[in-house]
Design a protein around this motif. Structure first.
Motif, PDB file in Angstrom:
ATOM      1  N   GLU A  58      -7.067  11.704  -2.297  1.00 34.07           N
ATOM      2  CA  GLU A  58      -5.804  12.263  -1.801  1.00 34.07           C
ATOM      3  C   GLU A  58      -4.604  11.385  -2.139  1.00 34.07           C
ATOM      4  O   GLU A  58      -3.507  11.602  -1.619  1.00 34.07           O
ATOM      5  CB  GLU A  58      -5.884  12.439  -0.275  1.00 34.07           C
ATOM      6  N   ILE A  59      -4.780  10.422  -2.996  1.00 35.53           N
ATOM      7  CA  ILE A  59      -3.725   9.449  -3.261  1.00 35.53           C
ATOM      8  C   ILE A  59      -2.451  10.113  -3.789  1.00 35.53           C
ATOM      9  O   ILE A  59      -2.500  11.041  -4.600  1.00 35.53           O
ATOM     10  CB  ILE A  59      -4.221   8.377  -4.258  1.00 35.53           C
ATOM     11  N   ASP A  60      -1.319   9.656  -3.294  1.00 34.06           N
ATOM     12  CA  ASP A  60      -0.010  10.104  -3.769  1.00 34.06           C
ATOM     13  C   ASP A  60       0.554   8.978  -4.631  1.00 34.06           C
ATOM     14  O   ASP A  60       0.987   7.949  -4.111  1.00 34.06           O
ATOM     15  CB  ASP A  60       0.916  10.392  -2.588  1.00 34.06           C
ATOM     16  N   VAL A  61       0.536   9.175  -5.937  1.00 32.45           N
ATOM     17  CA  VAL A  61       0.927   8.089  -6.839  1.00 32.45           C
ATOM     18  C   VAL A  61       2.389   7.701  -6.672  1.00 32.45           C
ATOM     19  O   VAL A  61       2.792   6.588  -7.014  1.00 32.45           O
ATOM     20  CB  VAL A  61       0.640   8.466  -8.312  1.00 32.45           C
ATOM     21  N   ARG A  62       3.192   8.604  -6.116  1.00 34.15           N
ATOM     22  CA  ARG A  62       4.613   8.299  -5.919  1.00 34.15           C
ATOM     23  C   ARG A  62       4.826   7.287  -4.806  1.00 34.15           C
ATOM     24  O   ARG A  62       5.881   6.655  -4.726  1.00 34.15           O
ATOM     25  CB  ARG A  62       5.388   9.581  -5.605  1.00 34.15           C
ATOM     26  N   LYS A  63       3.827   7.131  -3.950  1.00 33.47           N
ATOM     27  CA  LYS A  63       3.963   6.235  -2.797  1.00 33.47           C
ATOM     28  C   LYS A  63       3.098   4.986  -2.921  1.00 33.47           C
ATOM     29  O   LYS A  63       2.926   4.248  -1.956  1.00 33.47           O
ATOM     30  CB  LYS A  63       3.591   6.991  -1.519  1.00 33.47           C
ATOM     31  N   THR A  64       2.543   4.762  -4.090  1.00 36.04           N
ATOM     32  CA  THR A  64       1.687   3.596  -4.299  1.00 36.04           C
ATOM     33  C   THR A  64       2.189   2.783  -5.482  1.00 36.04           C
ATOM     34  O   THR A  64       2.964   3.269  -6.305  1.00 36.04           O
ATOM     35  CB  THR A  64       0.237   4.030  -4.562  1.00 36.04           C
ATOM     36  N   LYS A  65       1.728   1.540  -5.554  1.00 33.39           N
ATOM     37  CA  LYS A  65       2.172   0.639  -6.610  1.00 33.39           C
ATOM     38  C   LYS A  65       0.979   0.017  -7.324  1.00 33.39           C
ATOM     39  O   LYS A  65      -0.110  -0.107  -6.762  1.00 33.39           O
ATOM     40  CB  LYS A  65       3.047  -0.476  -6.023  1.00 33.39           C
ATOM     41  N   ALA A  66       1.232  -0.393  -8.557  1.00 35.01           N
ATOM     42  CA  ALA A  66       0.215  -1.111  -9.319  1.00 35.01           C
ATOM     43  C   ALA A  66      -0.025  -2.483  -8.701  1.00 35.01           C
ATOM     44  O   ALA A  66       0.819  -3.011  -7.976  1.00 35.01           O
ATOM     45  CB  ALA A  66       0.668  -1.262 -10.769  1.00 35.01           C
ATOM     46  N   TYR A  67      -1.190  -3.046  -8.973  1.00 38.42           N
ATOM     47  CA  TYR A  67      -1.581  -4.379  -8.511  1.00 38.42           C
ATOM     48  C   TYR A  67      -1.649  -4.468  -6.987  1.00 38.42           C
ATOM     49  O   TYR A  67      -1.396  -5.509  -6.397  1.00 38.42           O
ATOM     50  CB  TYR A  67      -0.629  -5.451  -9.058  1.00 38.42           C
ATOM     51  N   THR A  68      -1.971  -3.355  -6.314  1.00 36.91           N
ATOM     52  CA  THR A  68      -2.150  -3.347  -4.865  1.00 36.91           C
ATOM     53  C   THR A  68      -3.520  -2.762  -4.544  1.00 36.91           C
ATOM     54  O   THR A  68      -4.230  -2.277  -5.431  1.00 36.91           O
ATOM     55  CB  THR A  68      -1.076  -2.490  -4.169  1.00 36.91           C
ATOM     56  N   LYS A  69      -3.886  -2.741  -3.258  1.00 35.40           N
ATOM     57  CA  LYS A  69      -5.188  -2.203  -2.867  1.00 35.40           C
ATOM     58  C   LYS A  69      -5.283  -0.697  -3.097  1.00 35.40           C
ATOM     59  O   LYS A  69      -6.372  -0.125  -3.059  1.00 35.40           O
ATOM     60  CB  LYS A  69      -5.480  -2.525  -1.402  1.00 35.40           C
ATOM     61  N   GLU A  70      -4.134  -0.054  -3.332  1.00 36.87           N
ATOM     62  CA  GLU A  70      -4.131   1.379  -3.639  1.00 36.87           C
ATOM     63  C   GLU A  70      -4.228   1.662  -5.138  1.00 36.87           C
ATOM     64  O   GLU A  70      -4.265   2.818  -5.554  1.00 36.87           O
ATOM     65  CB  GLU A  70      -2.857   2.030  -3.084  1.00 36.87           C
ATOM     66  N   ASP A  71      -4.283   0.606  -5.940  1.00 36.94           N
ATOM     67  CA  ASP A  71      -4.313   0.778  -7.400  1.00 36.94           C
ATOM     68  C   ASP A  71      -5.745   1.035  -7.860  1.00 36.94           C
ATOM     69  O   ASP A  71      -6.353   0.244  -8.583  1.00 36.94           O
ATOM     70  CB  ASP A  71      -3.735  -0.467  -8.077  1.00 36.94           C
TER      71      ASP A  71
END
Length: 216
Positions: free
Chosen positions: A155-168
């Protein structure tokens, strides 16, 4: 004048030193795969294989600085500067050095430059092809582990996440970049290879979404 095997091997050994502490997702084995793809595509496109050999070996030697800066340093631009110095040291002619640098500087996917030579377009294609397909899936998960990302988030929203983080996650990388690679190829052979690799990768992530949802 043809590049001698001795000079090529000396450049290879020097380039390899830049990967002693490299992350697994961008280690020396990536360079070796890009090297082989460059020669495969280069023969089809009737390119200068010696320029391709040197460019492939040196294209990622600036990667460590980009990793240490979490992406703030452009490894392609840094690598071009380092490559110029290495090739001069090994007696490569100025014209050939310029052609190699011309390949390396614009090879970054998110870079602002576009490759404007046949060899530069081949290096770009070969480098990006190694980010998709079965190898690309493996590298995406390896990188996600390196930055401490979770396994998967359908369900990830790429607009609200950043590279080099736990959501990457690997899936985020697929949505943001890898799914677009097929459309960025320059050469006919690159496009052909990308089509097959893209299908395999897209099928994999579709299945991953189903498995994590308990549907399979």
């Amino acid at each position: 004048m043809r590049l001698s095997p001795q000079v090529l091997e000396a450049v290879r050994q020097e380039a390899q030193r830049y990967f002693r502490s490299a992350r697994g997702s961008h280690g020396w084995d990536h360079t070796e795969r890009v090297y082989r793809l460059c020669l495969r595509i280069g023969r089809k496109e009737k390119a200068d294989l010696d320029v391709l050999r040197l460019a492939a070996l040196l294209h990622d030697i600036g990667r460590e600085e980009e990793d240490l800066s979490n992406g703030r340093t452009c490894h392609a631009e840094k690598g071009a500067v380092l490559a110029d110095k290495i090739l001069r040291k090994h007696g490569i002619g100025a014209e050939r050095i310029a052609r190699v640098v011309r390949c390396i500087k614009p090879h970054r996917y998110r870079g602002r430059l576009v490759p404007d030579s046949l060899e530069g377009r081949i290096l770009f294609d070969a480098d990006k092809l190694d980010s998709i397909g079965a190898v690309g899936i493996g590298r995406a998960f390896l990188f996600a582990g390196e930055v401490g990302a979770r396994l998967h988030d359908p369900e990830i929203d790429v607009r609200k996440t950043k590279a080099y983080t736990k959501e990457d996650t690997a899936y985020r990388e697929f949505l943001v970049k890898l799914s677009q690679v097929k459309g960025r190829m320059f050469t006919a052979e690159g496009k052909r290879i990308a089509g097959d690799r893209h299908k395999f990768m897209a099928d994999f992530f579709r299945r991953l979404n189903k498995e994590t949802a308990g549907a399979l």
